[in-house]
Motif scaffolding. Structure first.
Motif, short mmCIF file in Angstrom:
data_model
loop_
_atom_site.label_atom_id
_atom_site.label_comp_id
_atom_site.label_asym_id
_atom_site.label_seq_id
_atom_site.Cartn_x
_atom_site.Cartn_y
_atom_site.Cartn_z
N VAL A 133 -81.01 70.96 13.43
CA VAL A 133 -80.17 69.80 13.74
C VAL A 133 -80.95 68.71 14.47
N LEU A 134 -81.92 69.08 15.30
CA LEU A 134 -82.64 68.08 16.09
C LEU A 134 -84.03 67.78 15.53
N VAL A 135 -84.85 68.80 15.39
CA VAL A 135 -86.23 68.59 14.95
C VAL A 135 -86.29 68.33 13.44
N GLY A 136 -85.53 69.10 12.66
CA GLY A 136 -85.59 68.99 11.21
C GLY A 136 -85.30 67.60 10.68
N PRO A 137 -84.21 66.95 11.11
CA PRO A 137 -83.94 65.60 10.59
C PRO A 137 -85.06 64.61 10.87
N PRO B 174 -78.49 69.25 7.31
CA PRO B 174 -77.70 69.24 8.55
C PRO B 174 -77.19 67.86 8.92
N VAL B 175 -77.94 66.80 8.54
CA VAL B 175 -77.46 65.44 8.82
C VAL B 175 -76.17 65.17 8.05
N LEU B 176 -76.13 65.62 6.81
CA LEU B 176 -74.90 65.43 6.01
C LEU B 176 -73.75 66.23 6.60
N LEU B 177 -74.03 67.45 7.06
CA LEU B 177 -72.97 68.25 7.67
C LEU B 177 -72.45 67.60 8.94
N CYS B 178 -73.37 67.08 9.76
CA CYS B 178 -72.93 66.40 10.98
C CYS B 178 -72.17 65.12 10.65
N TRP B 179 -72.60 64.43 9.60
CA TRP B 179 -71.90 63.20 9.17
C TRP B 179 -70.47 63.51 8.76
N TRP B 180 -70.30 64.71 8.17
CA TRP B 180 -68.95 65.12 7.79
C TRP B 180 -68.15 65.63 8.99
N VAL C 196 -58.62 74.36 14.00
CA VAL C 196 -59.24 74.49 12.68
C VAL C 196 -60.35 73.47 12.52
N ILE C 197 -60.08 72.24 12.95
CA ILE C 197 -61.06 71.16 12.78
C ILE C 197 -62.31 71.43 13.61
N LEU C 198 -62.11 71.97 14.80
CA LEU C 198 -63.27 72.27 15.65
C LEU C 198 -64.05 73.47 15.15
N THR C 199 -63.34 74.48 14.68
CA THR C 199 -64.00 75.73 14.30
C THR C 199 -64.74 75.60 12.98
N ALA C 200 -64.14 74.91 12.00
CA ALA C 200 -64.72 74.88 10.66
C ALA C 200 -66.12 74.27 10.64
N PRO C 201 -66.32 73.04 11.17
CA PRO C 201 -67.67 72.47 11.08
C PRO C 201 -68.69 73.23 11.92
N LEU C 202 -68.26 73.70 13.11
CA LEU C 202 -69.21 74.44 13.95
C LEU C 202 -69.63 75.75 13.29
N SER C 203 -68.65 76.46 12.72
CA SER C 203 -68.98 77.71 12.03
C SER C 203 -69.89 77.44 10.84
N LEU C 204 -69.58 76.38 10.10
CA LEU C 204 -70.39 76.04 8.93
C LEU C 204 -71.81 75.67 9.34
N LEU C 205 -71.95 74.98 10.49
CA LEU C 205 -73.28 74.62 10.96
C LEU C 205 -74.09 75.86 11.32
#
Length: 408
Positions: free
Chosen positions: A103-107, A31-37, A55-64
């Motif tokens: 996203v919060l506890v795991g990293p 998830p850190v790498l996804l957030c970094w992207w 598109v930019i807002l939807t893609a990363p949120l959906s992927l997360l």
């Protein structure tokens, strides 16, 4: 090489803990790498650099969200396969808890895992410094005198660090199990809902089992004891009709036995009908209630309104409860309703509710809190999640209303 049992158990436990942590590090850091992207894309959107905002807002949120669900399943597998800890399967809708863990506890846990694994590798390297030194060319050892003391210090420090790794790994594993159960485990509300569902299913199973047992007893009585009593009564009647030359005392005994046999048959018929009437299975609730109304000691006006277009009959357990409510109510009216001259029974099916109303024109005064029969009726209605209401003011009339659920 054979190790003592205690040391062997410690090695197995350490290997399990390290495997658990090594498997968790990549899962926690994805998830850190996804957030970094995703963060630069969101920043470009916020500053107006990019025009493809949706598109930019939807893609990363959906992927997360999608990745979070997959990571949660991977974490469940890691806990179960390595540590034997079973985490419940969360619904896809429990996104907040999954997102919070991934996203919060795991990293944070991933950082601790990487630090511990880095400590292990560093300690191993330091503990083996003397080995590395003896592998270098002799010329280097001649040019760098005093290396042995430094290498010894490093090896001792490495061994000391290695000694702390099992305890640190065990503590971190315990921490992850506690956090995993707290965040990814079943919440109190979910546990209560599951418990209620289990209790509902077990109660429904108990009701069905009791109903099946009543049917079995009814069949056994009808096919066994009742048939024998009928045969006995026929034989006694035949003896009374044919043996006319017996002494009066003997004829009186036969007549008394004949009467007792007929009374026993009548009582057994009533008992069988009270357990589970065969007509209820064969012809349905309407016919069974018509038989009750016909046998009642006072006039009964019966109205049964069951829509013919229903795809199937009401559940047998619900039909049985409705039948026994009417049977017990008519018996109570005949025994206890003062000055009652008639009774009205109305049975209607409205959607998923079967409503049964029994009323009489007696003097009223019935109180469920003072009568075990009425309390038993209320308990039987509640056994199928029904509702029981009764109104019996002094002077009458008395009305009993029962609503039974009938899922489609």
């Amino acid at each position: 090489m054979t190790f003592p049992p205690r040391l062997r158990r410690a090695l197995v436990r350490m290997r399990r803990d390290l495997s658990f942590l090594a498997a968790g590090a990549p899962l926690h850091l994805v998830p850190v790498l996804l957030c970094w992207w995703a963060l630069p894309l969101l920043a470009d959107t916020a500053t107006g650099v990019s025009s493809d905002a949706p598109v930019i807002l939807t893609a990363p949120l959906s992927l997360l969200v999608i990745a979070g669900y997959g990571l949660t399943e991977a974490q469940r597998w890691r806990f179960r396969a390595i540590c034997g800890v079973e985490l419940p399967r969360l619904r896809f809708t429990a996104g907040k808890r999954q997102l919070g863990y991934n996203v919060l506890v795991g990293p944070l846990l991933g950082v601790l895992e990487v630090l511990l694994l880095g400590l292990l590798l560093t300690a191993l390297t330091a503990a083996l410094v003397l080995v590395w030194v003896w592998l270098v060319p002799p010329q280097w050892r001649i040019e760098h005198r005093g290396y042995t003391t430094t290498a010894t210090y490093l090896s001792v420090l490495g061994l000391l660090a290695l000694a702390t790794v099992p305890a640190l790994a065990a503590g971190l594993v315990r921490l992850e199990i506690l956090v995993g159960r707290a965040v990814l485990g079943v919440s109190r509300s979910d546990e209560l809902a599951r418990r209620v569902e289990d209790l509902t299913e077990s109660r429904a199973g108990a009701v069905d089992a009791a109903d099946a047992e009543r049917r079995r007893i009814e069949r056994d009585l009808h096919d066994g004891a009742q048939q024998r009593l009928v045969s006995l009564a026929l034989n006694l009647g035949l003896a009374k009709a044919t043996l006319t030359d017996l002494p009066p005392e003997a004829r009186e005994v036969i007549e008394a036995a004949h009467r007792e046999a007929k009374d026993a048959i009548e009582e057994l018929n009533n008992l069988v009908r009270g357990l589970h009437p065969a007509v209820l299975d064969e012809l349905g609730l309407d016919a069974a209630l018509s038989g009750l109304a016909a046998r009642a000691p006072l006039p009964v006006r019966l109205r049964v309104d069951l829509p013919a277009e229903l795809p199937q009959r009401t559940a047998p357990a619900v039909e049985a409860v409705a039948y026994f409510v009417v049977s017990e109510a008519l018996t109570n009216i005949a025994k206890h309703a003062r000055e009652a001259t008639r009774a009205d029974v109305t049975v209607t099916r409205l959607g998923e509710i079967l409503r049964v109303v029994i009323a009489d024109d007696g003097m009223g005064g019935a109180d469920p809190s003072r009568g075990s029969g009425l309390r038993g009726l209320a308990q039987r209605v509640r056994s199928v999640d029904g509702t029981f209401r009764m109104s019996s003011p002094a002077g009458g009339p008395t009305m009993m209303s029962v609503e039974l659920p009938c899922p489609m």
